[in-house]
Scaffold this active site. Structure first.
Site, PDB file in Angstrom:
ATOM      1  N   LYS A 191       1.726   2.155  -5.152  1.00 36.51           N
ATOM      2  CA  LYS A 191       2.246   1.618  -6.414  1.00 36.51           C
ATOM      3  C   LYS A 191       1.320   1.923  -7.592  1.00 36.51           C
ATOM      4  O   LYS A 191       1.766   2.311  -8.663  1.00 36.51           O
ATOM      5  CB  LYS A 191       2.441   0.091  -6.292  1.00 36.51           C
ATOM      6  CG  LYS A 191       3.450  -0.297  -5.228  1.00 36.51           C
ATOM      7  CD  LYS A 191       3.514  -1.796  -5.026  1.00 36.51           C
ATOM      8  CE  LYS A 191       2.296  -2.399  -4.364  1.00 36.51           C
ATOM      9  NZ  LYS A 191       2.090  -2.031  -2.962  1.00 36.51           N
ATOM     10  N   ASP A 251       0.807  -1.231   0.000  1.00 33.21           N
ATOM     11  CA  ASP A 251       0.000   0.000   0.000  1.00 33.21           C
ATOM     12  C   ASP A 251       0.835   1.273   0.000  1.00 33.21           C
ATOM     13  O   ASP A 251       0.420   2.304   0.532  1.00 33.21           O
ATOM     14  CB  ASP A 251      -0.968   0.024   1.202  1.00 33.21           C
ATOM     15  CG  ASP A 251      -1.894  -1.173   1.198  1.00 33.21           C
ATOM     16  OD1 ASP A 251      -2.200  -1.681   0.106  1.00 33.21           O
ATOM     17  OD2 ASP A 251      -2.308  -1.608   2.282  1.00 33.21           O
ATOM     18  N   GLY A 296      -4.569  -4.195  -3.833  1.00 37.80           N
ATOM     19  CA  GLY A 296      -5.556  -3.146  -4.113  1.00 37.80           C
ATOM     20  C   GLY A 296      -4.760  -1.913  -4.486  1.00 37.80           C
ATOM     21  O   GLY A 296      -4.117  -1.324  -3.636  1.00 37.80           O
TER      22      GLY A 296
HETATM   23  P1  GDP Z   1      -0.784   0.369  -3.544  1.00 38.48           P
HETATM   24  O1  GDP Z   1      -1.374  -0.906  -3.083  1.00 38.48           O
HETATM   25  O2  GDP Z   1       0.692   0.438  -3.318  1.00 38.48           O
HETATM   26  O3  GDP Z   1      -1.146   0.723  -4.958  1.00 38.48           O
HETATM   27  O4  GDP Z   1      -1.412   1.507  -2.612  1.00 38.48           O
HETATM   28  P2  GDP Z   1      -2.965   1.634  -2.178  1.00 38.48           P
HETATM   29  O5  GDP Z   1      -3.731   2.129  -3.330  1.00 38.48           O
HETATM   30  O6  GDP Z   1      -3.433   0.414  -1.502  1.00 38.48           O
HETATM   31  O7  GDP Z   1      -2.832   2.707  -1.024  1.00 38.48           O
HETATM   32  C1  GDP Z   1      -2.269   3.950  -1.235  1.00 38.48           C
HETATM   33  C2  GDP Z   1      -3.330   5.003  -0.859  1.00 38.48           C
HETATM   34  O8  GDP Z   1      -2.700   6.259  -0.765  1.00 38.48           O
HETATM   35  C3  GDP Z   1      -4.416   5.161  -1.915  1.00 38.48           C
HETATM   36  O9  GDP Z   1      -5.605   5.526  -1.275  1.00 38.48           O
HETATM   37  C4  GDP Z   1      -3.886   6.304  -2.776  1.00 38.48           C
HETATM   38  O10 GDP Z   1      -4.929   7.002  -3.444  1.00 38.48           O
HETATM   39  C5  GDP Z   1      -3.233   7.159  -1.737  1.00 38.48           C
HETATM   40  N1  GDP Z   1      -2.073   7.946  -2.180  1.00 38.48           N
HETATM   41  C6  GDP Z   1      -1.101   7.630  -3.056  1.00 38.48           C
HETATM   42  N2  GDP Z   1      -0.160   8.592  -3.086  1.00 38.48           N
HETATM   43  C7  GDP Z   1      -0.546   9.521  -2.193  1.00 38.48           C
HETATM   44  C8  GDP Z   1       0.041  10.746  -1.742  1.00 38.48           C
HETATM   45  O11 GDP Z   1       1.116  11.160  -2.139  1.00 38.48           O
HETATM   46  N3  GDP Z   1      -0.649  11.426  -0.779  1.00 38.48           N
HETATM   47  C9  GDP Z   1      -1.842  10.994  -0.281  1.00 38.48           C
HETATM   48  N4  GDP Z   1      -2.437  11.727   0.645  1.00 38.48           N
HETATM   49  N5  GDP Z   1      -2.409   9.855  -0.673  1.00 38.48           N
HETATM   50  C10 GDP Z   1      -1.761   9.124  -1.622  1.00 38.48           C
HETATM   51  P1  IMO Z   2      -0.906  -4.137  -2.288  1.00 43.49           P
HETATM   52  O1  IMO Z   2      -0.460  -4.683  -3.612  1.00 43.49           O
HETATM   53  C1  IMO Z   2      -0.967  -4.560   2.057  1.00 43.49           C
HETATM   54  C2  IMO Z   2      -0.996  -8.612   3.657  1.00 43.49           C
HETATM   55  C3  IMO Z   2      -2.255  -9.069   4.367  1.00 43.49           C
HETATM   56  C4  IMO Z   2      -1.672 -10.072   5.338  1.00 43.49           C
HETATM   57  C5  IMO Z   2      -0.540 -10.709   4.544  1.00 43.49           C
HETATM   58  C6  IMO Z   2      -0.932 -12.019   3.875  1.00 43.49           C
HETATM   59  O2  IMO Z   2      -2.205  -3.432  -2.325  1.00 43.49           O
HETATM   60  O3  IMO Z   2       0.181  -3.354  -1.641  1.00 43.49           O
HETATM   61  P2  IMO Z   2      -2.505 -12.728   1.860  1.00 43.49           P
HETATM   62  O4  IMO Z   2      -3.877 -12.284   1.470  1.00 43.49           O
HETATM   63  O5  IMO Z   2      -1.477 -12.432   0.821  1.00 43.49           O
HETATM   64  O6  IMO Z   2      -2.472 -14.134   2.329  1.00 43.49           O
HETATM   65  O7  IMO Z   2      -2.144 -11.845   3.160  1.00 43.49           O
HETATM   66  O8  IMO Z   2      -0.189  -9.772   3.543  1.00 43.49           O
HETATM   67  N1  IMO Z   2      -1.223  -8.116   2.277  1.00 43.49           N
HETATM   68  C7  IMO Z   2      -1.157  -6.832   1.946  1.00 43.49           C
HETATM   69  N2  IMO Z   2      -0.988  -5.731   2.706  1.00 43.49           N
HETATM   70  N3  IMO Z   2      -1.070  -4.442   0.707  1.00 43.49           N
HETATM   71  C8  IMO Z   2      -1.218  -5.536  -0.078  1.00 43.49           C
HETATM   72  O9  IMO Z   2      -1.190  -5.466  -1.420  1.00 43.49           O
HETATM   73  C9  IMO Z   2      -1.313  -6.797   0.543  1.00 43.49           C
HETATM   74  N4  IMO Z   2      -1.484  -8.056   0.096  1.00 43.49           N
HETATM   75  C10 IMO Z   2      -1.412  -8.848   1.157  1.00 43.49           C
HETATM   76  O10 IMO Z   2      -2.884  -8.006   5.008  1.00 43.49           O
HETATM   77  O11 IMO Z   2      -1.082  -9.383   6.417  1.00 43.49           O
HETATM   78 MG    MG Z   3      -2.899  -1.594  -1.833  1.00 40.01          MG
END
Ligand code: GDP
Ligand code: IMO
Ligand code: MG
Length: 424
Positions: free
Chosen positions: A16, A13, A40
């Site tokens: 990316k 998270d 996600g």
């Molecule tokens: P990913 O899994 O690495 O793609 O990240 P996620 O989408 O799960 O979580 C990142 C969250 O941070 C999302 O809600 C993005 O919209 C938000 N986000 C990304 N870059 C920034 C930033 O520079 N500032 C803020 N406030 N939110 C960001």
């Molecule tokens: P993105 O790509 C954050 C975490 C789960 C759990 C552990 C194992 O959005 O960064 P799993 O479902 O793979 O068996 O879960 O890994 N986890 C993540 N945490 N971002 C993710 O993906 C994750 N995918 C799995 O919360 O702790």
């Molecule tokens: Mg994510």
């Protein structure tokens, strides 16, 4: 041409999805190499917010081919839903989306097994997203799994049935309650839907692109601290989330890899269970969670928050060969007078280290912090590195010195446009 790689350096998270979407116009192809619907990835542009789980984050950019590689585990049911959510965007999937015939399939029983295993672990549970990731990779390694290419064969249902029989035996051992029929109906409908897409040997597709001078970006899912070999085992996911995973997850040679972009939040978060040395349990943690809107994009669970962890970052920069760093969510720290950064860990024997210890699960690790001045001002209107408040410049410099890698992108908000790239 060579391939670049974008990886999360923390516990996922990091942002990316946003960055892949920002960089995608520079590439001809974006490819996912591991993970599945546990991911996600959030993208925001033109007032739209969209979360992708299995489809690569280059899908909104015209003329970019998107690949779901062999290293991914794919749930056809979630795939169908994801495609329908993209209906309003009129994407030409026949030209823009390719799925490896070697991608492993997540069956409904994999999801049930995930739930059964987690339940059996009690308070030692991983905190899995319960998308069936672990059991599907288990079957892959045990040489039992079904692959996307199998759905094109007449014998698919027989293969499905024989694997499901094995799964049901395990589920009954765990005394797990379930009703499979509706899940199977949904699964087979989704499998028919999946057949309409390009199912190919994507290793040929990617290598041909590279040979003809096209550029490819590999999009990581999860983060390096969730890597099955090097992460905080056993509180990890079941794939190699690191650069090395790109080669096995897409079928490209190590020599094809050029730049490795490591992305991290200006602080740190984790969702699910497992060790998190710099986790905050006080008001500052709550503040990070609130301002950063730290709730999981896949499960909606609150993300645990803490300060930046340099020893962990040093470790993953090393194992991934990171060549450039991207710092995300710097706007979230706008309201802090001081910011802490963990530079070392204090171990139970009293010694300190800046290495990532083997056992951070059972042994108590105390972070040693350095306190830095916060910028304590909004970053709105910052267009380049030269416009940044001095304290942010100092924060960036400090991290660069510690990690010995330049920070070339700073994100200051969730939107595509809220991104500052060095020398851009
Ligand atoms: P990913 O899994 O690495 O793609 O990240 P996620 O989408 O799960 O979580 C990142 C969250 O941070 C999302 O809600 C993005 O919209 C938000 N986000 C990304 N870059 C920034 C930033 O520079 N500032 C803020 N406030 N939110 C960001
Ligand atoms: P993105 O790509 C954050 C975490 C789960 C759990 C552990 C194992 O959005 O960064 P799993 O479902 O793979 O068996 O879960 O890994 N986890 C993540 N945490 N971002 C993710 O993906 C994750 N995918 C799995 O919360 O702790
Ligand atoms: Mg994510």
């Amino acid at each position: 041409m060579k391939m670049d790689v974008l990886l999360g350096l923390q516990w996922g998270d990091e942002g990316k999805g946003k960055v892949v979407d920002v960089l995608a116009p520079k590439y001809d192809m974006v490819a996912r190499f591991q993970g599945g619907p546990n991911a996600g990835h959030t993208l925001e542009f033109d007032g739209i917010k969209h979360v992708l789980h299995q489809i690569p984050s280059g899908i909104f950019r015209d003329k970019i081919k998107n690949v779901i590689g062999n290293g991914v585990v794919l749930d056809p049911v979630i795939f169908k839903k994801e495609i329908h959510k993209l209906d309003p965007f009129n994407i030409n999937f026949s030209e823009n989306l390719f799925i490896s015939n070697k991608t492993q399939l997540i069956l409904p029983t994999h999801r049930l097994l995930d739930a059964a295993y987690e339940q059996a672990k009690g308070n030692k549970k991983i905190g899995s997203t319960l998308k069936g990731i672990g059991p599907t990779y288990q079957d892959k390694i045990a040489r039992l799994g079904l692959r996307v290419g199998d759905i094109l064969d007449d014998g698919f249902e027989d293969k499905y049935r024989s694997l499901v029989n094995e799964h049901e035996a395990i589920l009954s051992f765990y005394k797990h309650q379930y009703e499979l029929k509706p899940l199977e109906e949904e699964f087979f409908e989704a499998v028919s839907f999946l057949k309409k897409f390009n199912i190919v040997s994507t290793e040929y597709l990617i290598n041909k692109e590279l040979k003809s001078g096209k550029s490819v970006l590999a999009e990581g899912a999860q983060g390096s601290l969730l890597d099955v070999d090097f992460g905080s085992y056993p509180f990890v996911t079941s794939s190699n989330t690191m650069t090395a995973g790109v080669c096995t997850g897409l079928g490209v040679a190590p020599s094809s890899i050029n730049r490795v972009f490591g992305i991290f939040k200006a602080y740190c978060t984790r969702v699910g269970s497992g060790p998190f040395p710099t986790e905050l349990f006080d008001e500052e943690g709550v503040k990070l969670q609130k301002i950063g809107n730290e709730f999981g994009a896949t499960t909606g669970r609150p993300r645990r928050c803490g300060w930046l962890d340099i020893p962990a970052l040093k470790y993953v920069v090393m194992i991934n060969g990171v060549t450039e760093l991207f710092m995300m969510k710097s706007d979230v720290l706008c309201d802090f007078k001081t910011i802490k950064v963990c530079t070392h860990y204090k171990l139970p024997d009293g010694s300190t280290t800046d290495e990532f210890p083997y056992d951070i699960v059972d042994k108590e690790i105390t972070p040693v912090y350095k306190e830095l001045e916060g910028w304590n001002t909004s970053l709105e209107g910052v267009k380049g590195f030269d416009d940044m408040p001095k304290q942010l410049v100092d924060y960036i410099k400090f991290i660069e010195e510690q990690l010995e890698v330049p920070i070339n992108l700073v994100s200051m908000g969730p939107d595509r446009m809220q991104t500052v790239i060095r020398n851009h």
